[in-house]
Design an enzyme around this catalytic site. Structure first.
Site, PDB file in Angstrom:
ATOM      1  N   HIS A 189      51.196  14.704   9.970  1.00 48.34           N
ATOM      2  CA  HIS A 189      51.727  14.235   9.639  1.00 48.34           C
ATOM      3  C   HIS A 189      51.227  12.878   9.464  1.00 48.34           C
ATOM      4  O   HIS A 189      51.078  11.946   9.220  1.00 48.34           O
ATOM      5  CB  HIS A 189      53.537  14.368   9.853  1.00 48.34           C
ATOM      6  N   ASP A 234      58.003   9.231   5.980  1.00 50.35           N
ATOM      7  CA  ASP A 234      57.793  10.353   5.918  1.00 50.35           C
ATOM      8  C   ASP A 234      58.782  10.859   5.346  1.00 50.35           C
ATOM      9  O   ASP A 234      59.822  10.701   5.490  1.00 50.35           O
ATOM     10  CB  ASP A 234      57.094  10.338   7.360  1.00 50.35           C
TER      11      ASP A 234
HETATM   12  O1  LIG Z   1      42.804  21.510  16.950  1.00 51.30           O
HETATM   13  C1  LIG Z   1      42.341  20.983  16.107  1.00 51.30           C
HETATM   14  C2  LIG Z   1      43.772  21.183  15.329  1.00 51.30           C
HETATM   15  C3  LIG Z   1      44.377  20.733  14.076  1.00 51.30           C
HETATM   16  N1  LIG Z   1      43.187  19.858  13.989  1.00 51.30           N
HETATM   17  C4  LIG Z   1      43.712  18.793  13.434  1.00 51.30           C
HETATM   18  O2  LIG Z   1      45.471  18.960  12.081  1.00 51.30           O
HETATM   19  C5  LIG Z   1      45.346  18.938  11.661  1.00 51.30           C
HETATM   20  C6  LIG Z   1      46.561  19.981  11.189  1.00 51.30           C
HETATM   21  O3  LIG Z   1      47.353  19.561  10.469  1.00 51.30           O
HETATM   22  P1  LIG Z   1      48.296  21.360   9.123  1.00 51.30           P
HETATM   23  O4  LIG Z   1      46.168  21.940   8.913  1.00 51.30           O
HETATM   24  O5  LIG Z   1      48.572  20.260   7.780  1.00 51.30           O
HETATM   25  O6  LIG Z   1      48.814  22.042  10.211  1.00 51.30           O
HETATM   26  P2  LIG Z   1      50.302  21.440  10.709  1.00 51.30           P
HETATM   27  O7  LIG Z   1      49.669  21.099  12.159  1.00 51.30           O
HETATM   28  O8  LIG Z   1      50.509  23.119  10.562  1.00 51.30           O
HETATM   29  O9  LIG Z   1      51.013  20.750   9.525  1.00 51.30           O
HETATM   30  C7  LIG Z   1      52.261  20.668   9.591  1.00 51.30           C
HETATM   31  O10 LIG Z   1      51.555  19.374   8.213  1.00 51.30           O
HETATM   32  C8  LIG Z   1      52.082  19.529   7.174  1.00 51.30           C
HETATM   33  C9  LIG Z   1      51.560  18.787   6.530  1.00 51.30           C
HETATM   34  O11 LIG Z   1      53.003  18.406   5.798  1.00 51.30           O
HETATM   35  C10 LIG Z   1      51.870  20.914   6.334  1.00 51.30           C
HETATM   36  O12 LIG Z   1      50.582  21.223   5.188  1.00 51.30           O
HETATM   37  C11 LIG Z   1      51.988  22.370   7.518  1.00 51.30           C
HETATM   38  O13 LIG Z   1      52.524  23.459   6.435  1.00 51.30           O
HETATM   39  C12 LIG Z   1      53.147  22.123   8.708  1.00 51.30           C
HETATM   40  O14 LIG Z   1      52.661  22.723   9.281  1.00 51.30           O
HETATM   41  C13 LIG Z   1      44.910  18.598  11.097  1.00 51.30           C
HETATM   42  O15 LIG Z   1      43.822  17.298   9.911  1.00 51.30           O
HETATM   43  C14 LIG Z   1      43.568  19.059  11.012  1.00 51.30           C
HETATM   44  O16 LIG Z   1      41.796  18.730  11.394  1.00 51.30           O
HETATM   45  C15 LIG Z   1      42.226  19.041  15.041  1.00 51.30           C
HETATM   46  O17 LIG Z   1      41.753  18.303  14.502  1.00 51.30           O
HETATM   47  N2  LIG Z   1      42.084  19.908  15.702  1.00 51.30           N
END
Ligand SMILES: O=c1ccn([C@@H]2O[C@H](COP(=O)(O)OP(=O)(O)O[C@H]3O[C@H](CO)[C@@H](O)[C@H](O)[C@H]3O)[C@@H](O)[C@H]2O)c(=O)[nH]1
Length: 477
Positions: free
Chosen positions: A20, A124
């Site tokens: 987020h 949010d």
């Molecule tokens: O090693 C890593 C892992 C993740 N990321 C970043 O972290 C973010 C991860 O976001 P997302 O892919 O949306 O996963 P979650 O962290 O699991 O996100 C939560 O929030 C999102 C937005 O509401 C929802 O779509 C998901 O289902 C929910 O689990 C992205 O920008 C990735 O690029 C990195 O840069 N490096």
């Protein structure tokens, strides 16, 4: 000529979770380039995540981005230092943190509104109380869900029609009524929509009310990606929405792409050097977002599946799993030397994904990851776990047709769904080398072109953002 908007002041208030905070920081940066005064609200321990991202994004063309902290009241009940989802490992405590503890921020947030009286607040979805808070001061509140139009629509259709009630088994397919595209799902893939009056039900009810009375919704997507669902959301479900994405593309410099959320566990130059030695579309990138942490048994299957696929890979394993890696098949790392790169911890994801050597993305379908994949034209192997991820899987595999499912059957299995190595091998090969791979890649490539185009002057996301700013700035609002 484009009008400048120097009088607006907007608060951005993300949930303290990387999925987020990352897109909301990007959003704040985007608004700052429109000469809007921007303030990101957070708690003290989250400041470093934000300040570094802002520091490396400073340009002469954009206004300064401010950070304003509010403290968690001492009665939060969580151990000291728990101000971010990342610092809480138990899923139950995370849920309490997200849905209950953050309510304690309402009072200090209102004090801040009183002091600074911004013209608008983008808060949010997990802060439903923010609609009432802003209403007290006559300030419009926009909601940021962080999701696709597709999942927002599918979720609402599911809630309104409860089509899963007409099936005789958990695995029988049903159609999401009225939703464009004849989307079929099973009861097992659906989050629990119980109406038992539990705390969680009450929370989602509050969310719905807060959305109904809010000013509208900002969506990290672009119109051309999901036009039928953007239209359905506005015209059938009656929501006021502005699509302003893909937000990750507002980061143009390498340094900005390398630092997202937190410091990467690998030197980005080392990682890029490794990729530079590989052929175009020859490496699979495997990463499950910021929250998933699989047990050793599931990680072992992933290792075997990757090895059996005979494809090169970068595999991100979340921290904590490196202790006693007896789950890795014997001699795996030795055999994979030069072929596979394991990143233990946090990867510079957007930098990796945009490298021409990356040919597929094994993703849990978090919306940020999904859209980051779309934005750079990488086809996907979908491995949803919970939240709205099963909807995103449908969008990717059945609507956009730029990916294949690995075969997870059940929503909410945060341990990975018990996927076996041969299913992983099969899905990876389908996207990397088999007959339809080329077609998927071409489609993905075309979507990436459209994603970049959407942010250009006069294109869909650019116009939508301008329209929103103009409306907020209008004396007639
Ligand atoms: O090693 C890593 C892992 C993740 N990321 C970043 O972290 C973010 C991860 O976001 P997302 O892919 O949306 O996963 P979650 O962290 O699991 O996100 C939560 O929030 C999102 C937005 O509401 C929802 O779509 C998901 O289902 C929910 O689990 C992205 O920008 C990735 O690029 C990195 O840069 N490096």
């Amino acid at each position: 000529m484009e009008r400048k908007h120097s009088t607006l002041h907007i608060f951005f208030f993300p949930l303290m979770a990387h999925g987020h905070m990352i897109p909301m920081i990007d959003m704040a940066k985007l608004f700052a380039t429109k000469d809007v005064k921007v303030t990101i609200i957070t708690t003290p321990l989250n400041v470093p995540f934000i300040s570094k991202a802002i520091e490396i994004s400073k340009t002469h063309q954009s206004k300064e981005i401010n950070i304003q902290t509010i403290n968690f009241p001492t009665e939060s009940g969580l151990p000291e230092g728990c101000e971010h989802v990342d610092s809480i490992s138990s899923p139950e405590l995370r849920s309490i943190f997200i849905k209950k503890t953050t309510k304690l921020l309402q009072k200090p947030f209102e004090e801040l509104l009183l002091q600074q009286h911004p013209n608008c607040v983008v808060a949010d979805v997990f802060f439903p109380w923010a609609t009432n808070s802003t209403a007290k001061f006559g300030i419009p509140r926009l909601i940021f869900h962080g999701c696709s139009f597709f999942s927002l629509c599918a979720n609402e259709v599911m809630r309104l029609h409860e089509p899963y009630n007409n099936t005789s088994s958990d695995s029988e397919l049903f159609v999401l009524p009225d939703l464009p595209g004849e989307i079929k799902m099973t009861r097992l893939q659906v989050a629990n929509f119980s109406k038992n009056g539990t705390e969680v039900d009450k929370f989602w009810e509050e969310v719905r009310e807060s959305e109904a009375t809010s000013y509208g919704v900002v969506v990290n997507s672009f119109y051309e990606l999901e036009p039928a669902y953007a239209d359905y959301y506005r015209n059938v479900l009656g929501r006021r929405a502005w699509h302003i994405g893909p937000l990750s593309l507002c980061n143009r410099e390498k340094e900005q792409k390398a630092y997202r959320g937190k410091e990467a566990s690998i030197d980005e130059h080392e990682c890029l050097k490794w990729l530079d030695m590989k052929n175009v579309n020859s490496v699979v990138y495997v990463c499950f977002g910021s929250m998933a942490s699989f047990p050793g048994s599931q990680l072992g299957e992933i290792a075997m599946g990757l090895e059996a696929s005979k494809q090169q890979f970068i595999w991100v394993i979340s921290k904590g799993k490196e202790d006693g890696e007896e789950w890795l098949p014997e001699g795996f790392e030795k055999r994979m030397e030069g072929k596979g790169l394991i990143i233990r911890g946090w990867a510079p994801q957007t930098l990796i994904l945009e490298h021409e050597a990356i040919g597929a993305f094994v993703t849990h379908c978090g919306w940020n990851s999904t859209l980051e994949g779309v934005s750079v034209g990488v086809p996907m192997i979908t491995w949803p776990l919970g939240a709205e991820q099963f909807y995103n899987e449908k969008l990717v595999t059945e609507v956009l047709k730029i990916g294949v499912p690995v075969g997870v059957k059940k929503w909410g299995d945060i341990e990975g769904g018990g996927i076996k190595w041969d299913a992983i091998e099969k899905a990876v090969k389908m996207v990397m080398i088999e007959e339809n791979a080329e077609e998927m890649r071409n489609k993905a490539f075309e979507l990436a072109r459209m994603a970049k185009q959407a942010l250009e002057d006069g294109a869909s996301s650019h116009l939508s953002l301008n329209a929103l700013i103009q409306e907020l700035d209008s004396p007639l609002r």
